[in-house]
Scaffold this motif. Sequence first.
Motif, PDB file in Angstrom:
ATOM      1  N   ASP A  85       0.840  -1.199   0.000  1.00 54.87           N
ATOM      2  CA  ASP A  85       0.000   0.000   0.000  1.00 54.87           C
ATOM      3  C   ASP A  85       0.873   1.247   0.000  1.00 54.87           C
ATOM      4  OD1 ASP A  85      -2.276  -1.570   0.091  1.00 54.87           O
ATOM      5  OD2 ASP A  85      -2.572  -1.334   2.255  1.00 54.87           O
ATOM      6  N   VAL A  86       0.346   2.325  -0.591  1.00 55.05           N
ATOM      7  CA  VAL A  86       1.054   3.599  -0.694  1.00 55.05           C
ATOM      8  C   VAL A  86       0.174   4.699  -0.119  1.00 55.05           C
ATOM      9  CG1 VAL A  86       2.043   5.290  -2.298  1.00 55.05           C
ATOM     10  CG2 VAL A  86       2.254   2.848  -2.784  1.00 55.05           C
ATOM     11  N   ILE A  87       0.767   5.577   0.674  1.00 56.46           N
ATOM     12  CA  ILE A  87       0.066   6.729   1.239  1.00 56.46           C
ATOM     13  C   ILE A  87       0.687   7.987   0.658  1.00 56.46           C
ATOM     14  CG2 ILE A  87      -0.321   8.053   3.366  1.00 56.46           C
ATOM     15  CD1 ILE A  87      -0.245   5.334   4.841  1.00 56.46           C
ATOM     16  N   VAL A  88      -0.152   8.909   0.206  1.00 61.55           N
ATOM     17  CA  VAL A  88       0.289  10.236  -0.205  1.00 61.55           C
ATOM     18  C   VAL A  88      -0.237  11.185   0.863  1.00 61.55           C
ATOM     19  CG1 VAL A  88       0.196  12.039  -1.959  1.00 61.55           C
ATOM     20  CG2 VAL A  88       0.206   9.617  -2.645  1.00 61.55           C
ATOM     21  N   GLN A  89       0.664  11.727   1.628  1.00 56.53           N
ATOM     22  CA  GLN A  89       0.303  12.539   2.783  1.00 56.53           C
ATOM     23  C   GLN A  89       0.663  13.979   2.491  1.00 56.53           C
ATOM     24  OE1 GLN A  89       1.314  10.558   6.357  1.00 56.53           O
ATOM     25  NE2 GLN A  89       1.590  12.462   7.406  1.00 56.53           N
ATOM     26  N   ASN A  90      -0.314  14.854   2.549  1.00 59.61           N
ATOM     27  CA  ASN A  90      -0.139  16.251   2.187  1.00 59.61           C
ATOM     28  C   ASN A  90      -0.163  17.158   3.405  1.00 59.61           C
ATOM     29  OD1 ASN A  90      -0.090  16.329  -0.844  1.00 59.61           O
ATOM     30  ND2 ASN A  90      -1.926  15.101  -0.497  1.00 59.61           N
ATOM     31  N   GLY A  91       0.906  17.134   4.207  1.00 57.37           N
ATOM     32  CA  GLY A  91       1.028  18.016   5.354  1.00 57.37           C
ATOM     33  C   GLY A  91      -0.037  17.809   6.416  1.00 57.37           C
ATOM     34  N   THR A  92      -0.550  16.591   6.542  1.00 55.27           N
ATOM     35  CA  THR A  92      -1.637  16.339   7.486  1.00 55.27           C
ATOM     36  C   THR A  92      -1.115  15.977   8.869  1.00 55.27           C
ATOM     37  OG1 THR A  92      -1.753  14.042   6.711  1.00 55.27           O
ATOM     38  CG2 THR A  92      -3.290  15.616   5.722  1.00 55.27           C
ATOM     39  N   ASN A  93      -1.911  16.305   9.879  1.00 58.97           N
ATOM     40  CA  ASN A  93      -1.628  15.932  11.255  1.00 58.97           C
ATOM     41  C   ASN A  93      -1.891  14.433  11.372  1.00 58.97           C
ATOM     42  OD1 ASN A  93      -0.912  16.606  13.929  1.00 58.97           O
ATOM     43  ND2 ASN A  93      -3.064  16.629  14.525  1.00 58.97           N
ATOM     44  N   HIS A  94      -0.889  13.688  11.872  1.00 59.58           N
ATOM     45  CA  HIS A  94      -1.033  12.231  11.872  1.00 59.58           C
ATOM     46  C   HIS A  94      -0.120  11.587  12.912  1.00 59.58           C
ATOM     47  CE1 HIS A  94       2.646  12.834   9.611  1.00 59.58           C
ATOM     48  NE2 HIS A  94       2.955  11.555   9.831  1.00 59.58           N
ATOM     49  N   ALA A  95      -0.322  10.292  13.098  1.00 58.23           N
ATOM     50  CA  ALA A  95       0.560   9.447  13.906  1.00 58.23           C
ATOM     51  C   ALA A  95       0.513   8.055  13.299  1.00 58.23           C
ATOM     52  CB  ALA A  95       0.110   9.409  15.366  1.00 58.23           C
ATOM     53  N   TRP A  96       1.504   7.244  13.651  1.00 56.46           N
ATOM     54  CA  TRP A  96       1.582   5.863  13.198  1.00 56.46           C
ATOM     55  C   TRP A  96       1.448   4.939  14.406  1.00 56.46           C
ATOM     56  CZ3 TRP A  96       1.258   5.659   8.162  1.00 56.46           C
ATOM     57  CH2 TRP A  96       1.783   6.694   7.394  1.00 56.46           C
ATOM     58  N   ALA A  97       0.618   3.904  14.290  1.00 55.27           N
ATOM     59  CA  ALA A  97       0.438   2.936  15.376  1.00 55.27           C
ATOM     60  C   ALA A  97       0.543   1.531  14.797  1.00 55.27           C
ATOM     61  CB  ALA A  97      -0.915   3.127  16.055  1.00 55.27           C
ATOM     62  N   ASN A  98       1.547   0.796  15.242  1.00 51.53           N
ATOM     63  CA  ASN A  98       1.688  -0.594  14.823  1.00 51.53           C
ATOM     64  C   ASN A  98       0.960  -1.457  15.848  1.00 51.53           C
ATOM     65  OD1 ASN A  98       2.380  -3.188  14.132  1.00 51.53           O
ATOM     66  ND2 ASN A  98       4.554  -2.765  13.889  1.00 51.53           N
ATOM     67  N   ARG A  99      -0.241  -1.873  15.493  1.00 50.37           N
ATOM     68  CA  ARG A  99      -1.081  -2.656  16.398  1.00 50.37           C
ATOM     69  C   ARG A  99      -0.951  -4.155  16.156  1.00 50.37           C
ATOM     70  NH1 ARG A  99      -5.998   1.538  15.296  1.00 50.37           N
ATOM     71  NH2 ARG A  99      -5.228   3.199  16.677  1.00 50.37           N
ATOM     72  N   SER A 100       0.005  -4.533  15.325  1.00 48.55           N
ATOM     73  CA  SER A 100       0.230  -5.951  15.035  1.00 48.55           C
ATOM     74  C   SER A 100       1.291  -6.491  15.991  1.00 48.55           C
ATOM     75  CB  SER A 100       0.683  -6.137  13.580  1.00 48.55           C
ATOM     76  OG  SER A 100       2.045  -5.781  13.431  1.00 48.55           O
ATOM     77  N   ASP A 101       1.684  -7.737  15.773  1.00 48.41           N
ATOM     78  CA  ASP A 101       2.735  -8.324  16.613  1.00 48.41           C
ATOM     79  C   ASP A 101       4.051  -8.474  15.867  1.00 48.41           C
ATOM     80  OD1 ASP A 101       2.030 -10.363  14.899  1.00 48.41           O
ATOM     81  OD2 ASP A 101       1.797 -11.886  16.463  1.00 48.41           O
TER      82      ASP A 101
END
Length: 189
Positions: A154-170
């Motif tokens: 998957d590809v994300i195009v992020q345009n200056g957005t407020n965000h965070a990353w959370a790895n909820r997997s193991d």
Amino acid sequence: MDQQQKTFRRIVTGHDTTGKATIISDAVPVNIHLVGGPGGPTFFEVWHTLESPALIHAQPDEMDESNLLLGPPKNGTRLRVIEFPPEGDEIRKLTGLDAAEKFKSMGDAHASTSANGAPHPLMHRTKTVDYGIVLEGEITMILDRGEVTVHAGDVIVQNGTNHAWANRSDKICRMAFILIDGEFTSEIL
């Protein structure tokens, strides 16, 4: 759970003295930073340019950057790979001050937007257009309004957005990011 990841190579091309294309280096990245200690993400700084259009040198060499810098150089770009370990309580329980310190360690304390009631303690925003490509695993991108889980390919195009990353997997999630310096238009607060 096994956190050991295979190493990846960075191949840099250039030109010899006759103008013919050649390989300048073929090795693992040397500029690697573990942010926040065990349980934090590992940043592999792959490459950056200092201007746009980027100057193309015959013999490109490693940029002189020993500290981790969150964004790209002004008018430049940055390519990095980040390995996000599974998120634990040490991340979920961060305060706004803790989050600001983490971003300060990445050279941009002002990127942190963590506040009471924020969807995630590591919410942040930069003046960049970012292309994020999931190489391995899965991760959830959290925005002010909503979230999406992305998987390998998957590809994300992020345009200056407020965000965070959370790895909820193991398992570790490995992502490649291309960061491009930008400016907000007047319509963005």
